[in-house]
Design a protein around this motif. Structure first.
Motif, short mmCIF file in Angstrom:
data_model
loop_
_atom_site.label_atom_id
_atom_site.label_comp_id
_atom_site.label_asym_id
_atom_site.label_seq_id
_atom_site.Cartn_x
_atom_site.Cartn_y
_atom_site.Cartn_z
N ARG A 264 26.28 12.78 5.48
CA ARG A 264 26.64 11.39 5.18
C ARG A 264 26.05 10.42 6.21
N SER A 265 26.24 10.70 7.50
CA SER A 265 25.75 9.79 8.54
C SER A 265 24.23 9.71 8.57
N PRO A 266 23.49 10.86 8.54
CA PRO A 266 22.03 10.74 8.51
C PRO A 266 21.52 9.97 7.29
N LEU A 267 22.15 10.18 6.14
CA LEU A 267 21.73 9.48 4.93
C LEU A 267 21.96 7.97 5.07
N PHE A 268 23.08 7.61 5.70
CA PHE A 268 23.35 6.18 5.89
C PHE A 268 22.30 5.54 6.80
N TYR A 269 21.94 6.23 7.89
CA TYR A 269 20.95 5.67 8.80
C TYR A 269 19.56 5.64 8.19
N VAL A 270 19.26 6.61 7.32
CA VAL A 270 17.99 6.56 6.59
C VAL A 270 17.97 5.34 5.66
N THR A 271 19.11 5.05 5.05
CA THR A 271 19.21 3.87 4.19
C THR A 271 18.92 2.60 4.96
N LEU A 272 19.39 2.55 6.21
CA LEU A 272 19.20 1.34 7.02
C LEU A 272 17.74 1.08 7.40
N ILE A 273 16.89 2.08 7.21
CA ILE A 273 15.47 1.86 7.49
C ILE A 273 14.92 0.74 6.62
N GLY A 274 15.52 0.58 5.44
CA GLY A 274 15.10 -0.50 4.55
C GLY A 274 15.22 -1.88 5.16
N LEU A 275 16.09 -2.02 6.17
CA LEU A 275 16.23 -3.31 6.85
C LEU A 275 15.07 -3.60 7.80
N MET A 276 14.33 -2.56 8.15
CA MET A 276 13.29 -2.71 9.17
C MET A 276 11.88 -2.73 8.60
N VAL A 277 11.73 -2.50 7.31
CA VAL A 277 10.40 -2.44 6.70
C VAL A 277 10.10 -3.77 6.02
N PRO A 278 9.11 -4.52 6.49
CA PRO A 278 8.77 -5.81 5.85
C PRO A 278 8.05 -5.59 4.53
N PRO A 279 8.17 -6.52 3.59
CA PRO A 279 7.50 -6.35 2.29
C PRO A 279 5.98 -6.22 2.41
N GLU A 280 5.40 -6.86 3.43
CA GLU A 280 3.94 -6.79 3.60
C GLU A 280 3.45 -5.37 3.81
N ALA A 281 4.35 -4.49 4.29
CA ALA A 281 3.94 -3.12 4.61
C ALA A 281 3.81 -2.26 3.37
N PHE A 282 4.46 -2.63 2.28
CA PHE A 282 4.43 -1.74 1.11
C PHE A 282 4.04 -2.46 -0.19
N VAL A 283 3.70 -3.73 -0.12
CA VAL A 283 3.47 -4.46 -1.37
C VAL A 283 2.24 -3.95 -2.12
N ILE A 284 1.19 -3.52 -1.40
CA ILE A 284 -0.03 -3.04 -2.08
C ILE A 284 0.23 -1.71 -2.79
N PRO A 285 0.73 -0.66 -2.10
CA PRO A 285 1.04 0.57 -2.85
C PRO A 285 2.09 0.36 -3.92
N LEU A 286 3.04 -0.55 -3.69
CA LEU A 286 4.04 -0.84 -4.71
C LEU A 286 3.39 -1.42 -5.96
N TYR A 287 2.40 -2.28 -5.76
CA TYR A 287 1.72 -2.87 -6.91
C TYR A 287 1.05 -1.78 -7.76
N PHE A 288 0.35 -0.84 -7.11
CA PHE A 288 -0.33 0.21 -7.86
C PHE A 288 0.68 1.13 -8.56
N ASN A 289 1.81 1.40 -7.90
CA ASN A 289 2.84 2.23 -8.53
C ASN A 289 3.41 1.56 -9.77
N LEU A 290 3.72 0.28 -9.66
CA LEU A 290 4.29 -0.44 -10.80
C LEU A 290 3.24 -0.67 -11.89
N ARG A 291 1.98 -0.81 -11.49
CA ARG A 291 0.93 -0.96 -12.49
C ARG A 291 0.77 0.32 -13.28
N ASP A 292 0.82 1.47 -12.59
CA ASP A 292 0.72 2.75 -13.29
C ASP A 292 1.92 2.96 -14.21
N ALA A 293 3.08 2.41 -13.82
CA ALA A 293 4.27 2.53 -14.67
C ALA A 293 4.28 1.51 -15.80
#
Length: 273
Positions: free
Chosen positions: A100-129
């Protein structure tokens, strides 16, 4: 006890900071009400108030379409984030299971990742979908972005609820589902409204994702539409100021309506970690 002199000093300092915050806003409002022929990039007091700038900006900027898109996306993100954050926050706060605790702290990583870091791969993933250039390409990523904060926020609130209330409900035979939706969620109204307001504001102001994901003009959100409007009316400062107020008005109105709940939620939502 605070002396009269200290109280006067406090009010003087607060008034000075309030003036620093309000003067730029007054400049924007004044510029929005200045006739187009008199408008300039510097502060200018209008000879008369021209309320027609708002109608002109609304019509020329197609903000009826853009505001509708923003409302659809923002409301959908708030609803999805709220439901998922309530369920996950309750799980992390009151269930005991391996990891439970490790999973919660892994979830909090989302607070530290800026959108600029994943917007390009996200675009290709959503385009493929096959979901780019649709509302889902904005709703799903922004729900995922807001979920880490929502889970953290609701977990903290659920952990601050007195244990005696939970134990009393269980003694009365309340199931986990009933305990959550009939007892905890109603008492979490200030924290929930605060979270919903913050998520709404973040979603409404999002610019990068709509810029990358949306090419259909009818699905542009308000901030993206404002950017295109600015590029078309570079020197028409009155119309630009009016358009900026139009885009900002829903967030301001929401804050004014929920101000009391927002302050109460800010005080109660982060009491316990």
């Amino acid at each position: 006890m605070i002396s009269r002199r200290e109280r006067a000093l406090n009010y003087a300092i607060l008034t000075a900071f309030a003036a620093l915050a309000l003067v730029p806003l007054l400049g924007v409002v004044t510029s929005a009400l200045t006739p187009v022929a008199q408008s300039s990039p510097s502060f200018t007091w209008p000879h008369h108030l021209d309320w027609g700038n708002f109608a002109t900006a609304w019509r020329q900027g197609h903000f009826a379409t853009y505001m509708t898109s923003s409302i659809v996306v923002a409301v959908s993100v708030v609803l999805l984030t709220s439901v998922l954050a309530i369920l996950a926050g309750f799980s992390f706060a009151h269930f005991d299971y391996p990891g439970r605790s490790p999973l919660f702290y892994v979830t909090l990583i989302g607070l530290m990742v800026p959108p600029e870091a994943f917007v390009i791969p996200l675009y290709f993933n959503l385009r493929d979908a096959g979901v780019t250039d649709s509302y889902w390409s904005l709703i799903l990523p922004q729900t995922a972005q807001s979920l880490a904060f929502g889970i953290f926020w609701m977990r903290n609130f659920f952990r601050s609820v007195p244990v005696s209330i939970i134990e009393a409900a269980r003694l009365d035979g309340a199931s986990d589902w009933r305990l959550l939706w009939r007892i905890l969620v109603p008492t979490s109204r200030p924290a929930l409204l605060t979270m919903a307001m913050l998520v709404f504001m973040w979603t409404w102001n999002e610019f990068l994702l709509p810029l990358v994901m949306i090419t259909d003009e009818n699905k542009r959100t308000a901030p993206l539409g404002l950017a295109f409007f600015q590029s078309e009316h570079t020197t028409q400062y009155s119309l630009l100021a009016a358009a900026s107020i139009i885009v900002a008005l829903p967030v301001v109105a929401l804050y004014v309506l929920l101000q009391r709940h927002f302050i109460s939620g800010m005080l109660s939502g982060a009491v316990k970690g």
